[in-house]
Scaffold this motif. Sequence first.
Motif, PDB file in Angstrom:
ATOM      1  N   LEU A  23       3.817  -8.329  -1.703  1.00  0.00           N
ATOM      2  CA  LEU A  23       3.686  -7.055  -2.407  1.00  0.00           C
ATOM      3  C   LEU A  23       3.799  -5.922  -1.386  1.00  0.00           C
ATOM      4  CD1 LEU A  23       0.718  -7.886  -4.835  1.00  0.00           C
ATOM      5  CD2 LEU A  23       3.154  -8.468  -5.026  1.00  0.00           C
ATOM      6  N   VAL A  24       4.589  -4.919  -1.737  1.00  0.00           N
ATOM      7  CA  VAL A  24       4.836  -3.825  -0.771  1.00  0.00           C
ATOM      8  C   VAL A  24       4.686  -2.468  -1.467  1.00  0.00           C
ATOM      9  CG1 VAL A  24       6.383  -5.144   0.739  1.00  0.00           C
ATOM     10  CG2 VAL A  24       7.332  -3.931  -1.239  1.00  0.00           C
ATOM     11  N   PRO A  25       4.357  -1.444  -0.696  1.00  0.00           N
ATOM     12  CA  PRO A  25       4.201  -0.121  -1.301  1.00  0.00           C
ATOM     13  C   PRO A  25       5.545   0.528  -1.688  1.00  0.00           C
ATOM     14  CG  PRO A  25       3.766  -0.027   1.067  1.00  0.00           C
ATOM     15  CD  PRO A  25       3.973  -1.459   0.721  1.00  0.00           C
ATOM     16  N   HIS A  26       6.595   0.208  -0.940  1.00  0.00           N
ATOM     17  CA  HIS A  26       7.891   0.849  -1.205  1.00  0.00           C
ATOM     18  C   HIS A  26       8.960  -0.239  -1.247  1.00  0.00           C
ATOM     19  CE1 HIS A  26       5.737   4.462  -0.159  1.00  0.00           C
ATOM     20  NE2 HIS A  26       5.434   3.922   1.013  1.00  0.00           N
ATOM     21  N   LYS A  27       9.418  -0.530  -2.450  1.00  0.00           N
ATOM     22  CA  LYS A  27      10.423  -1.594  -2.561  1.00  0.00           C
ATOM     23  C   LYS A  27      11.644  -1.251  -1.719  1.00  0.00           C
ATOM     24  CE  LYS A  27      12.466  -4.738  -5.880  1.00  0.00           C
ATOM     25  NZ  LYS A  27      11.761  -5.986  -5.545  1.00  0.00           N
ATOM     26  N   GLY A  28      12.159  -2.274  -1.035  1.00  0.00           N
ATOM     27  CA  GLY A  28      13.331  -2.027  -0.191  1.00  0.00           C
ATOM     28  C   GLY A  28      12.958  -1.735   1.253  1.00  0.00           C
ATOM     29  N   GLN A  29      11.663  -1.487   1.497  1.00  0.00           N
ATOM     30  CA  GLN A  29      11.243  -1.259   2.891  1.00  0.00           C
ATOM     31  C   GLN A  29      10.282  -2.371   3.308  1.00  0.00           C
ATOM     32  OE1 GLN A  29       9.625   2.680   3.473  1.00  0.00           O
ATOM     33  NE2 GLN A  29      11.205   3.575   2.168  1.00  0.00           N
ATOM     34  N   ARG A  30      10.377  -2.783   4.542  1.00  0.00           N
ATOM     35  CA  ARG A  30       9.525  -3.894   5.011  1.00  0.00           C
ATOM     36  C   ARG A  30       8.277  -3.313   5.673  1.00  0.00           C
ATOM     37  NH1 ARG A  30      14.521  -6.380   7.922  1.00  0.00           N
ATOM     38  NH2 ARG A  30      13.014  -7.494   9.204  1.00  0.00           N
ATOM     39  N   THR A  31       7.465  -2.638   4.861  1.00  0.00           N
ATOM     40  CA  THR A  31       6.234  -2.026   5.374  1.00  0.00           C
ATOM     41  C   THR A  31       5.045  -2.479   4.537  1.00  0.00           C
ATOM     42  OG1 THR A  31       6.635  -0.131   3.954  1.00  0.00           O
ATOM     43  CG2 THR A  31       7.365   0.062   6.237  1.00  0.00           C
ATOM     44  N   THR A  32       3.843  -2.378   5.126  1.00  0.00           N
ATOM     45  CA  THR A  32       2.636  -2.846   4.430  1.00  0.00           C
ATOM     46  C   THR A  32       1.893  -1.673   3.780  1.00  0.00           C
ATOM     47  OG1 THR A  32       1.338  -2.564   6.444  1.00  0.00           O
ATOM     48  CG2 THR A  32       2.284  -4.740   6.062  1.00  0.00           C
ATOM     49  N   PHE A  33       0.998  -2.017   2.859  1.00  0.00           N
ATOM     50  CA  PHE A  33       0.080  -1.014   2.316  1.00  0.00           C
ATOM     51  C   PHE A  33      -0.835  -0.540   3.453  1.00  0.00           C
ATOM     52  CE2 PHE A  33       1.146  -3.533  -1.453  1.00  0.00           C
ATOM     53  CZ  PHE A  33       1.440  -2.517  -2.364  1.00  0.00           C
ATOM     54  N   ASP A  34      -1.313   0.714   3.363  1.00  0.00           N
ATOM     55  CA  ASP A  34      -2.206   1.232   4.415  1.00  0.00           C
ATOM     56  C   ASP A  34      -3.456   0.370   4.531  1.00  0.00           C
ATOM     57  OD1 ASP A  34      -0.459   3.189   4.982  1.00  0.00           O
ATOM     58  OD2 ASP A  34      -1.395   4.692   3.657  1.00  0.00           O
ATOM     59  N   GLU A  35      -4.047   0.067   3.366  1.00  0.00           N
ATOM     60  CA  GLU A  35      -5.232  -0.793   3.396  1.00  0.00           C
ATOM     61  C   GLU A  35      -4.795  -2.170   2.923  1.00  0.00           C
ATOM     62  OE1 GLU A  35      -8.823   0.896   1.451  1.00  0.00           O
ATOM     63  OE2 GLU A  35      -9.047  -1.177   0.779  1.00  0.00           O
ATOM     64  N   ARG A  36      -4.683  -3.095   3.846  1.00  0.00           N
ATOM     65  CA  ARG A  36      -4.086  -4.391   3.477  1.00  0.00           C
ATOM     66  C   ARG A  36      -5.058  -5.245   2.676  1.00  0.00           C
ATOM     67  NH1 ARG A  36      -1.010  -7.385   8.104  1.00  0.00           N
ATOM     68  NH2 ARG A  36      -0.186  -8.512   6.314  1.00  0.00           N
ATOM     69  N   GLY A  37      -4.564  -5.871   1.629  1.00  0.00           N
ATOM     70  CA  GLY A  37      -5.368  -6.846   0.888  1.00  0.00           C
ATOM     71  C   GLY A  37      -5.906  -6.366  -0.446  1.00  0.00           C
ATOM     72  N   THR A  38      -6.021  -5.056  -0.625  1.00  0.00           N
ATOM     73  CA  THR A  38      -6.592  -4.550  -1.878  1.00  0.00           C
ATOM     74  C   THR A  38      -5.682  -4.851  -3.066  1.00  0.00           C
ATOM     75  OG1 THR A  38      -7.396  -2.762  -0.525  1.00  0.00           O
ATOM     76  CG2 THR A  38      -7.670  -2.498  -2.891  1.00  0.00           C
ATOM     77  N   VAL A  39      -4.406  -4.596  -2.884  1.00  0.00           N
ATOM     78  CA  VAL A  39      -3.470  -4.792  -3.996  1.00  0.00           C
ATOM     79  C   VAL A  39      -3.311  -6.289  -4.304  1.00  0.00           C
ATOM     80  CG1 VAL A  39      -1.106  -4.343  -4.786  1.00  0.00           C
ATOM     81  CG2 VAL A  39      -2.316  -2.632  -3.427  1.00  0.00           C
ATOM     82  N   GLY A  40      -3.292  -7.096  -3.253  1.00  0.00           N
ATOM     83  CA  GLY A  40      -3.204  -8.545  -3.465  1.00  0.00           C
ATOM     84  C   GLY A  40      -4.388  -9.062  -4.271  1.00  0.00           C
ATOM     85  N   ALA A  41      -5.597  -8.605  -3.917  1.00  0.00           N
ATOM     86  CA  ALA A  41      -6.796  -9.057  -4.629  1.00  0.00           C
ATOM     87  C   ALA A  41      -6.758  -8.606  -6.088  1.00  0.00           C
ATOM     88  CB  ALA A  41      -8.042  -8.526  -3.935  1.00  0.00           C
TER      89      ALA A  41
END
Length: 454
Positions: A383-401
Amino acid sequence: MDTQQTRILQDLDAAHHLHPFNDNAALAQKGTRILTKGEGCYVWDAEGNKLLDAFAGLWCVNVGYGRSELGEAASKQMTQLAYYNSFFQCTTEPTIRLAAKLAELTPGDLNHAFFVNSGSEANDTILRLVRHFWAVQDQPEKNIFIGRHNGYHGTTMAGASLGGMKGMHKQGGLPIPDIAHIEPPFWFYDGGDLSEDEYGLVAARRLEDKILELGPERVAAFIGEPIMGAIGVYIPPRTYWPEIERICRKYDVLLVADEVICGFGRTGEWFGSEHFGFMPDVMTIAKGITSGYIPLGAAMFNDRVAGVLKAQGGELAHGATYSGHPVCAAVALENIRILQEEHIVETAKTQIAPYLAQRWAELGEHRLVGQARIAGLMGALELVPHKGQRTTFDERGTVGALCRDHALRHGLILRATYDSMLLSPPLVITRAQVDELFEKAWAALEDTAEAIGV
Ligand SMILES: Cc1ncc(COP(=O)(O)O)c(C=O)c1O
């Protein structure tokens, strides 16, 4: 189970049970989920929810839940001879038969089994016995193991040290001495402008750099999961493992494959090393060996290593009360019989994996998903904040949970590591169940996207 009974059990659990890999204070507040029944690819909880288990328990229930033959095999062995050990020049028939069966199933000349109770203990075993292997050949200083940052090899002192999870190293004074780590191969965030194949070689050559830095005469072995599971199903490029193998051979460093997850069909081959086409000197196995029905682990050694241990090793000062437990061995033999006679691994590879890959790729089109990776029946959605870019969410793990919780509400068990949604269903999953998985996962992604305003 009625609500009141469930509540009573949850209270008892909060009062008396320390859970592994949980914040126990937070869990006590929330109340644990109590599972009560399993059948095929489904489990039921105490509240009566039917859940499609797309994680096979903990990467382990390969033949699916509810196979009564496995219970019967255990019962028969318990009645015949519930226990005997393999110390003191003794052993039991199922233990011998399982060792021979594993020698036949595992690739190459991995012909010698040392039994333990778990994957962690298997990794403890190889640390000690490989160091002993070098020591009895007058190379006691060749004792450093190289693993990978974010690798997972279990929770015993050696297992957690060989692994490279920083959070684990913080608890209990780890890593133990003479263990080094290199960066793992994860093209998605680390590969920059390189192609995946180019990156695979670059990532593998970090091993050569580390061996040269430490001195080849100091390095006993390299250990890796063919596909790194717990950190988020990092599937290395095709070029990675052959290059690792070349480097190990060049410097006479033993190659250890931790097949605790990948073994017994997870990748569509019997072993992950076969999927990637490399030949380990030592292999650790657990989980799928009994499909999780009973605890069992083993370390497999090739002829070279076992030959030295037998000829020069003297008394192996290692082992556990339950090394080669006859009931566990009987269950493992029955589990392997089911896998073989029902062609479960081949069917998973030829009938299910291609369809699962197709539907997984469709999930990859969702606006929250940056990458949908899969090998056999093991995959992840990044899961990524910006589709098409290989970057992570600022706070990792919240969206996954969040996504994991939404999946549960839809009746689907997916695991989240940071923002990777992990997939590892029983190998007996059907095409119809793959469709159900897709629908539920898509719904969970939609709910998650809506909740975070994407
Ligand atoms: C690759 C790998 N190695 C070792 C282990 C440890 O196995 P166990 O939990 O049976 O000790 C695990 C557990 O998930 C694992 O994934």
